[in-house]
Design an enzyme around this catalytic site. Structure first.
Site, mmCIF file in Angstrom:
data_model
loop_
_atom_site.group_PDB
_atom_site.id
_atom_site.type_symbol
_atom_site.label_atom_id
_atom_site.label_comp_id
_atom_site.label_asym_id
_atom_site.label_seq_id
_atom_site.Cartn_x
_atom_site.Cartn_y
_atom_site.Cartn_z
ATOM 1 C CD1 TRP A 138 79.338 56.909 40.696
ATOM 2 C CD2 TRP A 138 79.527 55.070 41.952
ATOM 3 N NE1 TRP A 138 80.619 56.431 40.556
ATOM 4 C CE2 TRP A 138 80.757 55.301 41.310
ATOM 5 C CE3 TRP A 138 79.405 53.965 42.794
ATOM 6 C CZ2 TRP A 138 81.868 54.479 41.492
ATOM 7 C CZ3 TRP A 138 80.506 53.144 42.974
ATOM 8 C CH2 TRP A 138 81.722 53.398 42.336
ATOM 9 C CG HIS A 139 76.841 51.480 44.110
ATOM 10 N ND1 HIS A 139 76.803 52.589 44.923
ATOM 11 C CD2 HIS A 139 77.904 50.751 44.510
ATOM 12 C CE1 HIS A 139 77.810 52.525 45.782
ATOM 13 N NE2 HIS A 139 78.492 51.427 45.554
ATOM 14 N N GLY A 140 74.457 51.726 40.040
ATOM 15 C CA GLY A 140 73.815 51.060 38.913
ATOM 16 C C GLY A 140 72.469 51.647 38.571
#
Length: 401
Positions: free
Chosen positions: A250-252
């Protein structure tokens, strides 16, 4: 889903595919293409799509809304304007907290506006802006100096690890402060997103205090539907790994984020299995050291351009890269940023907040603090504005995600 309940699973599936499909295309398509090219030796061109602002956050808000309707927790919003307001509410759109429809359903229709709430919102906004500009940006400068220099030392690796851990906390919590403050000014009550995570005594506790809205989102919409901890050990491990791989992703779109998420997944499994019982028996200071060290290592991975760079930086903490323990370059920047590092370390704990609360218990001192507080806030706002005008643009770290 409300009008045709027998077909609601079809509507839910369609909505989830559309929302996640847009997120995958814009955020992960180049990551998938690059890995496909790497594995099969192909030369498929990258799409280089611009990432729509806030897509990770409003996608999760839309998903929670749709899933809650499917489960009968909320009624469908009939007004397109009110639904659009919820999805695109600007104070927290870019970097959270992730606001659920159930949290603001009533406020979308009727909000209470008071002078007290507005003043509290201004106070919270100024505090957040000051944390970002004065502390996070200064620590960010130190981190950039470290990354750019060839004059590294073992001590400088440790300074970088500590500085980035503080930077990301002050940067992200500052945005949450500003979002919560703006929400109050507009009559909305957003939930807290941080609760002094660096005072935690376990990684389990850390994730109850760090990015609270994301942790709770994955718990309620992924972990519990998979069976949570009400299943056997094998499925419990599976559930935790799925949640934390998704949290990292989700963060990258980078393997460093996936590794970062899986690291926490492994640690949480170990804690649930036996480590928590051991931690409870040792002195609290060692519990805190364990958490701070693990979190620092995790954020070095998190900030690495690739896994190789991240592991080289972790190795540098222990002299694996052959640098000296200390050098004049490190000493110069340690002296230059010593005050900001100390302020960051103190500010990451509730020490100042608790001290002020204790002083306010005395009536005379409370009157002095109440008189001085708005003056200090106004001075801070003027100082921060001057600082911003005089410096280059420094976006929030979570704008990237």
């Amino acid at each position: 889903m409300e009008k045709y309940p027998k077909q609601k699973k079809i509507f839910l599936t369609t909505s989830v595919i559309i929302s996640l499909g847009a997120l995958i295309v814009f955020k992960y398509s180049d990551f998938m293409i690059a890995n496909f090219n790497g594995v099969f030796g192909t030369k498929i061109a990258l799409l280089n799509l611009a990432l729509p602002i806030g897509i990770s956050f409003y996608t999760f808000q839309v998903l929670s809304y749709i899933i809650d309707i499917y489960n009968g927790k909320v009624a469908a919003q009939r007004s397109l304007i009110k639904l659009a307001t919820y999805v695109s509410l600007f104070p927290q759109l870019i970097a959270g907290p992730i606001v659920r429809y159930t949290d603001v359903e009533k406020e979308l229709t009727k909000r209470e506006h008071t002078f007290e709430k507005f003043s509290l919102g201004i106070r919270r906004f100024i505090v957040g802006l000051s944390k970002k500009v004065l502390i996070a940006n200064s620590l960010g400068e130190l981190c950039q100096i470290f990354l750019a220099t060839d004059e590294k030392s073992i001590v400088f690796y440790w300074i970088y690890g500590i500085a980035f851990s503080l930077q990301i906390y002050f940067d992200f919590s500052a945005y949450s402060d500003m979002a919560i403050g703006l929400g109050k000014m507009l009559g909305f009550e957003f939930l807290e997103n941080f609760n002094y995570p660096y005072i935690s005594k376990s990684i389990t506790e850390f994730w109850r205090r760090w990015h609270i809205s994301l942790s709770q989102w994955f718990r309620d919409y992924v972990y519990i539907p998979l069976g949570g901890n009400r299943v056997g050990k094998v499925k419990l491990i599976r559930n935790i790994f799925i949640v934390w791989m998704l949290t990292g992703l989700w963060h990258g779109a980078n393997w460093t984020f996936i590794l970062w998420g899986l690291l926490f997944g492994v640690l949480l499994i170990i804690e649930k299995t036996f480590l928590l019982k051991i931690l409870e028996k040792i002195p609290k200071i060692f519990q805190h050291i364990y958490v701070l060290f693990i979190v620092m290592i995790s954020f070095i991975i998190f900030n690495g351009n690739d896994i190789g760079q991240a592991f080289a930086q972790i190795g540098g903490l222990f002299g694996a890269n052959g640098e000296a323990v200390m050098n004049s370059y490190t000493l110069y920047y340690l002296k230059s940023y010593f005050v900001i590092l100390v302020l960051g370390l103190i500010g990451a704990t509730p020490f100042l907040k608790n001290k002020i609360s204790q002083l306010k218990e005395k009536a005379k001192i409370r009157k002095v603090i109440n008189f001085l507080e708005p003056i200090v806030l106004i001075c801070l706002l003027i100082f921060v504005t001057a600082y911003l005008v005089d410096n280059s643009y420094n976006p929030f770290l979570y704008f990237r995600f």
